[in-house]
Scaffold this motif. Sequence first.
Motif, PDB file in Angstrom:
ATOM      1  N   PRO A  14      13.391  -3.717  -0.701  1.00  0.00           N
ATOM      2  CA  PRO A  14      14.353  -3.845  -1.722  1.00  0.00           C
ATOM      3  C   PRO A  14      15.242  -2.544  -1.868  1.00  0.00           C
ATOM      4  O   PRO A  14      14.636  -1.578  -1.918  1.00  0.00           O
ATOM      5  CB  PRO A  14      13.633  -4.162  -3.056  1.00  0.00           C
ATOM      6  CG  PRO A  14      12.638  -4.764  -2.612  1.00  0.00           C
ATOM      7  CD  PRO A  14      12.017  -4.271  -1.319  1.00  0.00           C
ATOM      8  N   ASP A  19      19.996  -8.647  -3.584  1.00  0.00           N
ATOM      9  CA  ASP A  19      19.181  -9.113  -2.369  1.00  0.00           C
ATOM     10  C   ASP A  19      19.431  -8.038  -1.356  1.00  0.00           C
ATOM     11  O   ASP A  19      18.804  -8.618  -0.220  1.00  0.00           O
ATOM     12  CB  ASP A  19      19.739 -10.404  -2.083  1.00  0.00           C
ATOM     13  CG  ASP A  19      19.510 -11.661  -3.199  1.00  0.00           C
ATOM     14  OD1 ASP A  19      18.479 -11.459  -4.045  1.00  0.00           O
ATOM     15  OD2 ASP A  19      20.419 -12.098  -3.217  1.00  0.00           O
ATOM     16  N   LEU A  21      18.287  -5.271   1.412  1.00  0.00           N
ATOM     17  CA  LEU A  21      17.096  -4.779   2.055  1.00  0.00           C
ATOM     18  C   LEU A  21      17.358  -3.608   2.876  1.00  0.00           C
ATOM     19  O   LEU A  21      18.420  -3.703   3.567  1.00  0.00           O
ATOM     20  CB  LEU A  21      16.131  -6.039   2.725  1.00  0.00           C
ATOM     21  CG  LEU A  21      15.668  -7.086   1.913  1.00  0.00           C
ATOM     22  CD1 LEU A  21      15.128  -7.945   3.054  1.00  0.00           C
ATOM     23  CD2 LEU A  21      14.744  -6.841   1.013  1.00  0.00           C
ATOM     24  N   SER A  85       8.108  -6.736  -0.889  1.00  0.00           N
ATOM     25  CA  SER A  85       8.564  -7.220  -2.351  1.00  0.00           C
ATOM     26  C   SER A  85       7.715  -6.299  -3.358  1.00  0.00           C
ATOM     27  O   SER A  85       6.576  -6.052  -3.075  1.00  0.00           O
ATOM     28  CB  SER A  85       7.988  -8.758  -2.649  1.00  0.00           C
ATOM     29  OG  SER A  85       6.688  -9.248  -2.301  1.00  0.00           O
ATOM     30  N   ASP A  87       6.546  -5.789  -7.505  1.00  0.00           N
ATOM     31  CA  ASP A  87       6.368  -6.505  -8.910  1.00  0.00           C
ATOM     32  C   ASP A  87       6.697  -5.481  -9.741  1.00  0.00           C
ATOM     33  O   ASP A  87       7.390  -4.156  -9.520  1.00  0.00           O
ATOM     34  CB  ASP A  87       4.771  -6.864  -9.143  1.00  0.00           C
ATOM     35  CG  ASP A  87       3.882  -5.764  -9.321  1.00  0.00           C
ATOM     36  OD1 ASP A  87       4.425  -4.584  -9.313  1.00  0.00           O
ATOM     37  OD2 ASP A  87       2.767  -5.812  -9.385  1.00  0.00           O
ATOM     38  N   TYR A  94       3.744  -8.027   0.918  1.00  0.00           N
ATOM     39  CA  TYR A  94       4.225  -8.038   2.283  1.00  0.00           C
ATOM     40  C   TYR A  94       4.018  -9.492   2.802  1.00  0.00           C
ATOM     41  O   TYR A  94       3.283 -10.175   2.653  1.00  0.00           O
ATOM     42  CB  TYR A  94       3.507  -7.162   3.088  1.00  0.00           C
ATOM     43  CG  TYR A  94       3.497  -5.745   2.862  1.00  0.00           C
ATOM     44  CD1 TYR A  94       4.391  -4.729   3.160  1.00  0.00           C
ATOM     45  CD2 TYR A  94       2.409  -5.070   1.932  1.00  0.00           C
ATOM     46  CE1 TYR A  94       4.440  -3.427   2.756  1.00  0.00           C
ATOM     47  CE2 TYR A  94       2.340  -3.879   1.340  1.00  0.00           C
ATOM     48  CZ  TYR A  94       3.374  -2.711   1.797  1.00  0.00           C
ATOM     49  OH  TYR A  94       3.262  -1.712   1.462  1.00  0.00           O
ATOM     50  N   ASP A  95       5.189  -9.911   3.461  1.00  0.00           N
ATOM     51  CA  ASP A  95       5.558 -11.087   4.378  1.00  0.00           C
ATOM     52  C   ASP A  95       5.734 -10.336   5.838  1.00  0.00           C
ATOM     53  O   ASP A  95       6.689  -9.767   6.044  1.00  0.00           O
ATOM     54  CB  ASP A  95       6.443 -11.806   4.010  1.00  0.00           C
ATOM     55  CG  ASP A  95       6.229 -12.412   2.517  1.00  0.00           C
ATOM     56  OD1 ASP A  95       5.257 -13.059   2.478  1.00  0.00           O
ATOM     57  OD2 ASP A  95       7.283 -12.492   1.784  1.00  0.00           O
ATOM     58  N   ASP A 243       7.056   3.286  -6.440  1.00  0.00           N
ATOM     59  CA  ASP A 243       6.538   1.873  -5.806  1.00  0.00           C
ATOM     60  C   ASP A 243       4.960   2.505  -5.012  1.00  0.00           C
ATOM     61  O   ASP A 243       4.823   3.830  -5.021  1.00  0.00           O
ATOM     62  CB  ASP A 243       7.274   1.210  -4.922  1.00  0.00           C
ATOM     63  CG  ASP A 243       7.833   2.155  -3.658  1.00  0.00           C
ATOM     64  OD1 ASP A 243       6.853   2.667  -2.924  1.00  0.00           O
ATOM     65  OD2 ASP A 243       8.825   2.163  -3.326  1.00  0.00           O
TER      66      ASP A 243
END
Length: 313
Positions: A14, A19, A21, A85, A87, A94-95, A243
């Motif tokens: 992000p 949205d 990236l 992503s 929180d 992670y995807d 993060d």
Amino acid sequence: MLTVLGEAVVDLAPSGGGDLLAAHPGGSPLNVAVGLARLGRPTALLARFSRTAFGRRLRAHADANGVDLGHAVADDRPATLAVVSLDADGAAGYDFYLDGTADWQWRREELTLPTGTEVLHTGSLAVLLPPGADLVADLLARTHARRRVLVSLDPNVRPTMLTDPDAARDRLLDLACHAHLVKASDEDLAWLFPGTRVDEAAAALGRRGVELVVVTRGAAGAYARTRAGRHVTCPAEPVTVADTVGAGDAFTAGLLDALVEIGAATPGRVGALDEDRLAAALRHAIRIAAFTCARPGADPPHRADLALPVASR
């Protein structure tokens, strides 16, 4: 020479709200290698870089940070992607997009340790994903058997991308038998040893032959246990978290850096540390991780940064 083996991944994280990236260099092994190089340690990276634009960007990042790429491999397949992503607390998820990518296509002749290697560190996806994982496991077993190079393993488990969790668990436990040092998170150990306390899981790895187990516990700090049963716990360093991307990898770099500094980065010495030296190594690794948590993305500190407060750059 410290040699790190494994993947180099593009993190799509992000950026700027909404949205959007942004693409950042990442992947646990690449992050560890960069972290070590920024601390001034001669570091080589055994990785397979895509020849695509993303792959060239990953290679350039490692090169710009002083990582030795003399044994890295170029491949026409695409680079691996990870969509990050965050929180509310800045913790990262992670995807992964990794089917058919360059990182896992090792050939036996490509897996040669650079001359002068005294530490081999690996882990994460590279030790699990075919077709290369079996060759990586064979290299670890052969290196461990010679007892001349310290073998370090970080499971860095990603449960959501495992199609056969039981097989992955068995593989990681088998690999631990060929590691002198295992650095893991408390979440890794909870996955490897369900229902078992951190100290019990560390002792179980010791019974498999691991000389030193070091466990990161997020805000609770870190824990270490030698095979002989000496153990210490150190608190986390207070930090305002931007993060947690790359924090565990920064900790690994800091830990290996500390072990080299005190002359314990060898198969015969890593498990012989007393409590005072164990605690000092943990405090150093925690501080390196704290710098990374205070910064967006995987951005470990340089040696000169350590004289500054954690929140400074």
